[in-house]
Design an enzyme around this catalytic site. Structure first.
Site, PDB file in Angstrom:
ATOM      1  CG  ASP A  31      -1.798   1.158   1.370  1.00  0.00           C
ATOM      2  OD1 ASP A  31      -2.626   1.316   0.472  1.00  0.00           O
ATOM      3  OD2 ASP A  31      -1.678   1.927   2.348  1.00  0.00           O
ATOM      4  CD  GLU A  61      -2.114   2.865  -3.486  1.00  0.00           C
ATOM      5  OE1 GLU A  61      -3.121   3.525  -3.762  1.00  0.00           O
ATOM      6  OE2 GLU A  61      -1.636   2.818  -2.333  1.00  0.00           O
TER       7      GLU A  61
HETATM    8  C1  GLC Z   1      -3.963   3.461  -0.262  1.00  0.00           C
HETATM    9  C2  GLC Z   1      -5.266   2.715  -0.246  1.00  0.00           C
HETATM   10  C3  GLC Z   1      -6.355   3.650   0.191  1.00  0.00           C
HETATM   11  C4  GLC Z   1      -6.025   4.155   1.577  1.00  0.00           C
HETATM   12  C5  GLC Z   1      -4.644   4.788   1.602  1.00  0.00           C
HETATM   13  C6  GLC Z   1      -4.169   5.038   2.998  1.00  0.00           C
HETATM   14  O1  GLC Z   1      -3.961   4.474  -1.206  1.00  0.00           O
HETATM   15  O2  GLC Z   1      -5.514   2.158  -1.506  1.00  0.00           O
HETATM   16  O3  GLC Z   1      -7.620   3.041   0.184  1.00  0.00           O
HETATM   17  O4  GLC Z   1      -6.981   5.081   1.993  1.00  0.00           O
HETATM   18  O5  GLC Z   1      -3.684   3.943   1.009  1.00  0.00           O
HETATM   19  O6  GLC Z   1      -3.833   3.841   3.622  1.00  0.00           O
END
Ligand code: GLC
Length: 576
Positions: free
Chosen positions: A225, A285
């Site tokens: 993430d 991500e």
């Molecule tokens: C990432 C996740 C998102 C979350 C953020 C903070 O972007 O995909 O849903 O709010 O991280 O953890």
């Protein structure tokens, strides 16, 4: 339609042996051919009737996923959490949130998934924990706490003045004062999500160990993430401001010093080393501006992330052949194995972004064909296979996601893409016997798995055929990508070529019928006898190349098993 299926079946039968690696040739890693499927556990299947999905619910739907042709499921965080950010605020990395089940449920899910050839990927929140995590509670207890340095604590610049001007992505300053100890802690996201201090070796060791712990439980990898936010410049320089306000009402800021810092690559390499010991995959991500920027996340010689998600397709601002062509070409140019994503739990659903409200199902099929016939690994998002659209709240009091409330009504709304999976026409859509945590749209009475499974022309049936076709086609799995008719403003067309086979894909991304022409001899396929494998238009002919494509339709054509001539002199090797 029946004839199309028969043609697909025939091609599958005659190409299956080619799936196996030739003697002496290394088999590709499992994640290259895998279809990944993102599950938002709160919204997939509720097994208790409390209106929120859970692990036993997912377990009950494994047959559906197997039948669809899914190879790996990525579960967004299901660890214990106060659920401020619906799981992305973790308060224990080595357990399951009681709302989702217990560890034994998780173990059973992994075992049952494995029995069906499905791997389980977890979501590792690296950047921050919950403020309720025992590490943070200990850290904030006193300036002298043994875990003080596990988070980013700093003195302010003076009364009421945080250490620097950085802003939280979710609105307001990225610094919160802890009155008891008189220092500020840093949080890129909500104040309930304090950033870990990744410059502390103890934090690194602990989190690497968390990954080992889950690998031992049978987890096949992690989606990492918010990779871009993990490090910040410890000198805390102010970020430059730009004119105007963002959707949260804060000044526009360039996150020069707290985003995409170079140190993140060292961390990716460490995580990768551990992952390799278990044959695991790391999905990142990683939002980028360009494919060139994405390249860095693969690492030197591929020693960082196997699957960094650049979201290049998802970020296209409209359904446009030139726009998609440009993005695909940019990805091909960096020479790395692509990951294709159209949807996730943070984005409005693709039908909502790219649909026109009239041809949405046809557009959903176009998008499916694109995602599943491009060179690379696709990640689907639950409900995408039904053509589910966003179901956004209409009133502020119905918004569940805090950032949605803060930016209401113009800001980012994530609830609408997170509504329950639509299984059948019952009031809870087969998702729950109770009151769903997010509302189910009225359209679920017809747009659901039960109905679409019976309709041969549904979006779901189209996905099933596409997934089966992809699995059986070496050209689609491993072949090179060659752009066709690059000047065509409406039809996106390309060849996937490899192992003496070629599959031609042509997508009409416009609301009018469009004439198409392909010069097969010039492409090196002079003697080919084209056979349509799959088409979404009602009048797609079976043999030969189509001369016209219906509005928003796709046709996928096999050119033949071997190239009669090889004008390139490359011996039919995949084009990079
Ligand atoms: C990432 C996740 C998102 C979350 C953020 C903070 O972007 O995909 O849903 O709010 O991280 O953890």
């Amino acid at each position: 339609m029946f004839r199309l299926c028969l043609a697909t079946l025939l091609l599958m039968l005659c190409t299956l042996p080619a799936l196996c690696a030739a003697p002496g040739e290394a088999a590709p890693p499992w994640w290259k051919h895998a279809i990944f499927y993102e599950i938002y556990p709160r919204s997939f299947q509720d097994s208790t009737g409390n209106g929120v999905g859970d692990l036993n619910g997912i377990l009950a739907r494994l047959d559906y996923l197997e039948d669809l042709g899914i190879d790996a499921i990525w579960l967004t965080p299901c660890f214990p959490s106060p659920q401020v950010d619906f799981g992305y605020d973790v308060s224990d990395y080595r357990a399951i949130d009681p709302g989702f089940g217990i560890l034994a449920d998780f173990d059973r899910l992994v075992a049952e998934a494995r029995r069906r050839g499905i791997r389980v990927i977890l979501d590792l929140v690296l950047n921050h924990t919950s403020d309720q995590h025992p590490w943070f509670r200990e850290s904030r207890a006193s300036r002298g706490s043994a875990r003080r340095d596990w988070y980013v604590w700093r003195d302010g610049k003076g009364p009421g003045r945080p250490p620097c001007n950085w802003l939280s992505l979710f609105g307001g300053p990225a610094w919160t004062l802890d009155p008891a100890t008189g220092q500020y802690y840093y949080h890129y996201f909500y104040r309930e999500q304090p950033d870990l201090n990744w410059r502390n070796p103890a934090v690194r060791e602990e989190m690497l160990d968390v990954t080992r712990w889950w690998y031992r439980r049978g987890v096949a990898g992690f989606r990492l993430d918010a990779v871009d936010t993990v490090f910040e410049d410890p000198r805390l320089p102010d970020n430059p401001l730009e004119p105007g306000l963002n959707p949260c009402g804060d000044p526009n800021m360039i996150n020069l010093h707290n985003y995409k810092q170079p140190e993140v690559h060292g961390l990716m390499r460490e995580l990768r080393k551990v992952a390799d010991q278990s044959g695991a995959v790391l999905i990142g991500e990683t939002y980028v501006e360009s494919a060139a920027e994405l390249k860095a996340y693969y690492g030197e010689g591929g020693n960082e992330l196997q699957l960094p998600t650049g979201h290049l397709l998802a970020m296209a601002d409209r359904l446009s052949a030139p726009e998609f062509r440009r993005r695909i070409a940019a990805m091909a140019a960096i020479g790395c194995w692509p990951v294709w994503v159209l949807n996730n739990h943070d984005l409005a659903r693709s039908v909502t972004r790219f649909g026109d409200g009239v041809h949405d199902d046809a557009i959903a099929k176009d998008l499916a064909a694109l995602l599943l016939t491009l060179r690379g690994t696709p990640i689907l998002y639950y409900g995408e296979e039904l053509g589910m659209a966003n179901h956004d709240p209409k009133r502020l009091e119905d918004v569940r996601d805090p950032v949605g409330r803060r930016g209401w009504p113009t800001g980012k709304l994530r609830d609408g893409a997170r509504t329950p999976m639509q299984w059948d026409a019952t009031p809870g859509a087969g998702f729950t016997r109770g009151k769903p945590w997010l509302p189910i749209p009225a359209g679920a009475a017809t747009r659901n798995v039960a109905v679409q499974a019976r309709e041969p022309d549904s979006v779901l049936s189209f996905y099933r055929r596409l997934l089966a076709l992809r699995r059986s086609s070496p050209a689609l799995l491993d072949g090179g990508y060659r752009e066709l008719n690059p000047e065509d403003p409406h039809v996106l067309a390309y060849l996937r070529e490899g192992q003496g086979q070629a599959v031609l894909v042509a997508l009409n991304l416009s609301p009018e019928p469009r004439a198409v022409a392909f010069d097969l001899p010039a492409l090196g396929w002079a003697g080919a006898r084209p056979q349509v494998l799959l088409g979404s238009g009602g009048r797609t002919p079976m043999a030969g190349l189509p001369a016209e494509l219906e509005p928003f339709s796709v046709v996928i054509v096999a050119l033949g098993r071997s190239r009669p001539a090889d004008p390139t002199g490359r011996g039919g090797k995949p084009l990079e």
